[in-house]
Motif scaffolding. Structure first.
Motif, PDB file in Angstrom:
ATOM      1  N   ILE A 145       0.828  -1.137  -0.014  1.00 31.30           N
ATOM      2  CA  ILE A 145      -0.074  -0.128  -0.035  1.00 31.30           C
ATOM      3  C   ILE A 145       0.939   1.112  -0.090  1.00 31.30           C
ATOM      4  N   THR A 146       1.945   1.178   0.514  1.00 35.90           N
ATOM      5  CA  THR A 146       3.048   2.287   0.849  1.00 35.90           C
ATOM      6  C   THR A 146       3.514   2.547  -0.495  1.00 35.90           C
ATOM      7  N   ALA A 147       3.973   1.301  -1.109  1.00 36.12           N
ATOM      8  CA  ALA A 147       4.417   1.812  -2.465  1.00 36.12           C
ATOM      9  C   ALA A 147       3.597   2.198  -3.617  1.00 36.12           C
ATOM     10  N   ALA A 148       2.120   1.534  -3.532  1.00 38.41           N
ATOM     11  CA  ALA A 148       1.317   2.209  -4.449  1.00 38.41           C
ATOM     12  C   ALA A 148       1.001   3.796  -4.135  1.00 38.41           C
ATOM     13  N   GLU A 149       0.858   4.245  -2.852  1.00 36.39           N
ATOM     14  CA  GLU A 149       0.497   5.489  -2.547  1.00 36.39           C
ATOM     15  C   GLU A 149       1.767   6.230  -3.033  1.00 36.39           C
ATOM     16  N   ARG A 150       2.933   5.795  -2.821  1.00 36.14           N
ATOM     17  CA  ARG A 150       4.002   6.544  -3.363  1.00 36.14           C
ATOM     18  C   ARG A 150       4.266   6.799  -4.860  1.00 36.14           C
ATOM     19  N   ILE A 173      -6.189 -14.816  10.469  1.00 35.53           N
ATOM     20  CA  ILE A 173      -7.020 -14.170   9.462  1.00 35.53           C
ATOM     21  C   ILE A 173      -6.414 -12.708   8.875  1.00 35.53           C
ATOM     22  N   LEU A 174      -5.685 -12.153   9.971  1.00 34.04           N
ATOM     23  CA  LEU A 174      -4.916 -11.019   9.635  1.00 34.04           C
ATOM     24  C   LEU A 174      -4.036 -10.868   8.156  1.00 34.04           C
ATOM     25  N   GLY A 175      -3.329 -11.899   8.262  1.00 37.20           N
ATOM     26  CA  GLY A 175      -2.391 -12.233   7.015  1.00 37.20           C
ATOM     27  C   GLY A 175      -3.388 -12.445   5.687  1.00 37.20           C
ATOM     28  N   LEU A 176      -4.480 -13.147   5.917  1.00 38.01           N
ATOM     29  CA  LEU A 176      -5.261 -13.287   4.831  1.00 38.01           C
ATOM     30  C   LEU A 176      -5.898 -12.223   4.315  1.00 38.01           C
ATOM     31  N   MET A 177      -6.085 -11.274   5.374  1.00 37.68           N
ATOM     32  CA  MET A 177      -6.815  -9.918   4.822  1.00 37.68           C
ATOM     33  C   MET A 177      -6.070  -8.899   4.308  1.00 37.68           C
ATOM     34  N   GLN A 178      -4.729  -9.437   3.838  1.00 41.05           N
ATOM     35  CA  GLN A 178      -3.933  -8.608   3.099  1.00 41.05           C
ATOM     36  C   GLN A 178      -4.156  -8.886   1.581  1.00 41.05           C
ATOM     37  N   MET A 179      -4.830  -9.905   1.261  1.00 40.96           N
ATOM     38  CA  MET A 179      -5.331 -10.060  -0.055  1.00 40.96           C
ATOM     39  C   MET A 179      -6.235  -9.038  -0.747  1.00 40.96           C
ATOM     40  N   PRO A 180      -7.444  -8.748   0.017  1.00 40.61           N
ATOM     41  CA  PRO A 180      -8.058  -7.535  -0.579  1.00 40.61           C
ATOM     42  C   PRO A 180      -7.693  -6.296  -0.340  1.00 40.61           C
ATOM     43  N   ARG A 181      -6.703  -6.063   0.755  1.00 42.21           N
ATOM     44  CA  ARG A 181      -5.908  -4.748   0.980  1.00 42.21           C
ATOM     45  C   ARG A 181      -4.804  -4.475  -0.125  1.00 42.21           C
ATOM     46  N   THR A 182      -4.214  -5.583  -0.729  1.00 45.71           N
ATOM     47  CA  THR A 182      -3.337  -5.122  -1.559  1.00 45.71           C
ATOM     48  C   THR A 182      -3.947  -5.232  -3.169  1.00 45.71           C
ATOM     49  N   THR A 183      -5.030  -5.769  -3.217  1.00 46.89           N
ATOM     50  CA  THR A 183      -5.895  -5.608  -4.337  1.00 46.89           C
ATOM     51  C   THR A 183      -6.318  -4.280  -4.615  1.00 46.89           C
ATOM     52  N   ILE A 184      -6.865  -3.633  -3.346  1.00 43.43           N
ATOM     53  CA  ILE A 184      -7.348  -2.327  -3.370  1.00 43.43           C
ATOM     54  C   ILE A 184      -6.129  -1.259  -3.993  1.00 43.43           C
ATOM     55  N   ALA A 185      -5.189  -1.716  -3.450  1.00 41.19           N
ATOM     56  CA  ALA A 185      -3.612  -0.845  -3.728  1.00 41.19           C
ATOM     57  C   ALA A 185      -3.529  -0.974  -5.220  1.00 41.19           C
ATOM     58  N   VAL A 186      -3.548  -2.061  -5.711  1.00 43.64           N
ATOM     59  CA  VAL A 186      -3.378  -2.128  -7.168  1.00 43.64           C
ATOM     60  C   VAL A 186      -4.424  -1.362  -8.192  1.00 43.64           C
ATOM     61  N   GLU A 187      -5.694  -1.286  -7.619  1.00 47.03           N
ATOM     62  CA  GLU A 187      -6.662  -0.531  -8.258  1.00 47.03           C
ATOM     63  C   GLU A 187      -6.443   0.865  -8.160  1.00 47.03           C
ATOM     64  N   MET A 188      -5.799   1.454  -7.367  1.00 53.17           N
ATOM     65  CA  MET A 188      -5.444   2.737  -7.001  1.00 53.17           C
ATOM     66  C   MET A 188      -4.236   3.236  -8.189  1.00 53.17           C
ATOM     67  N   LEU A 189      -3.386   2.313  -8.494  1.00 52.76           N
ATOM     68  CA  LEU A 189      -2.535   2.297  -9.547  1.00 52.76           C
ATOM     69  C   LEU A 189      -3.123   2.520 -10.860  1.00 52.76           C
ATOM     70  N   LYS A 190      -4.036   1.393 -11.161  1.00 57.52           N
ATOM     71  CA  LYS A 190      -4.828   1.561 -12.603  1.00 57.52           C
ATOM     72  C   LYS A 190      -5.927   2.520 -12.452  1.00 57.52           C
ATOM     73  N   GLU A 191      -6.528   3.306 -11.416  1.00 58.02           N
ATOM     74  CA  GLU A 191      -7.359   4.457 -11.662  1.00 58.02           C
ATOM     75  C   GLU A 191      -6.333   5.332 -11.840  1.00 58.02           C
ATOM     76  N   ALA A 192      -5.324   5.697 -11.317  1.00 54.97           N
ATOM     77  CA  ALA A 192      -4.253   6.944 -11.725  1.00 54.97           C
ATOM     78  C   ALA A 192      -3.491   6.601 -13.068  1.00 54.97           C
ATOM     79  N   GLY A 193      -3.804   5.404 -13.739  1.00 54.60           N
ATOM     80  CA  GLY A 193      -3.293   5.236 -15.136  1.00 54.60           C
ATOM     81  C   GLY A 193      -1.985   5.093 -15.203  1.00 54.60           C
TER      82      GLY A 193
END
Length: 316
Positions: A145-150, A173-193
């Motif tokens: 998430i930090t890398a995507a935001e940067r 479960i907290l480790g498994l929750m990183q799957m949707p979190r990181t998916t959202i981070a990737v979407e941030m990049l795609k929305e920014a083109g």
């Protein structure tokens, strides 16, 4: 001459004159068994010079080879809650963390950095399989998430090197929750083109392949890398069939449309520079560590065309 002078004296001399040789001067290739001198192996980016087997390489060494001049700036990642589940198996989770940190010299399983490759600025993050199997933890989620935001803030592409055995068991479960979190981070990049490029290294398995490792705009893998979700034995027991040879290896996935490229580690930088500049709409890379020539310099060094030369040589 007797046995004392023939055997005992030479034996004593050999014991006292023996020099200590460091044990880490040679590395045995796990694929072909060749003994490789450590400096020669490091110069070849931990790729066997005999069989081309790609051995493990740390994120820091990878970044040193990737970024121009080996120069990069490490990006700080927020620390998550330590041992949120108070997990204990054969060892306590904090004890396993300390052992992994001592073994690798790194804080956690992912390193985030920014710099230039081929004079092209990027943000990059890489997993370290040597740190608890590169397992996906809350810290790894924070790192992506930090890398995507940067990358979004600096309008730079993100390049991710994956190497993991799945989610971290000690975080449940907290480790498994990183799957949707990181998916959202990737979407941030795609929305920014902005381009998101994934380089899958050996091995990339489990929940990592069910999230950020398979969401790249371009999917690249190192030769013979193991890539998959469940293990081959589990799949065979489930479907009760024998899997084809080379199943879940990079070349097999390339043949079946799961990857775009299989690229050797020595060629990875040039490949990434070309792809990044293409996706960013920039000019083709210059294959030298020099600034691009100006138009005036090009005009001065451009030779005359044959037509112009013939025209000037024609008598009046």
């Amino acid at each position: 001459m007797n046995w004392i002078t023939n055997y005992v004296r030479p034996r004593i001399n050999s014991i006292f004159s023996r020099r200590e040789v460091p044990e880490n001067l040679w590395v045995k290739c796990s694929e072909c068994g060749t003994m490789l001198f450590h400096r020669e192996l490091a110069d070849n980016l931990n790729v066997c010079t005999n069989c081309d087997h790609h051995m493990a390489i740390t994120p820091r060494d990878r970044f040193t080879a990737l970024f121009d001049g080996g120069i990069f700036v490490e990006i700080d990642v927020p620390d998550p809650v330590a041992d949120p589940l108070q997990f204990k198996d054969q060892k306590k989770y904090p004890d396993r963390m300390k052992a992994a940190q001592k073994k690798t010299g790194e804080k956690e399983a992912m390193l985030v950095a920014e710099g230039e490759i081929g004079r092209t600025p990027i943000v990059a993050c890489a997993q370290d399989f040597g740190f608890m199997g590169g397992s996906m933890s809350m810290y790894v989620g924070n790192a992506i998430i930090t890398a995507a935001e940067r990358a979004v803030a600096m309008k730079r592409p993100l390049v991710l090197f994956s190497a993991a055995g799945g989610a971290r068991m000690q975080e449940g479960i907290l480790g498994l929750m990183q799957m949707p979190r990181t998916t959202i981070a990737v979407e941030m990049l795609k929305e920014a083109g902005l381009p998101y490029i994934v380089v899958l290294t050996h091995p990339t398995t489990g929940g990592v392949t069910a999230s950020y490792a398979m969401l790249g705009d371009v999917q690249i893998a190192e030769p013979n890398a193991l890539i998959g979700f469940a293990g081959a034995r589990v799949i065979e027991q489930t479907i009760r069939e024998k899997l084809p040879e080379g199943f879940q290896r990079a070349e097999y996935l390339l043949d079946h449309g799961m990857l775009d490229r299989v690229t050797k580690r020595q060629d990875m930088k040039d490949e990434l520079v070309t792809i990044v500049r293409m996706l960013m709409g920039q000019d083709a890379p210059i294959r030298a560590d020099l600034p691009a020539p100006t138009e005036e310099e090009l005009a001065e060094t451009t030779p005359e065309t044959p037509v112009d030369a013939a025209h000037e040589a024609k008598p009046e």
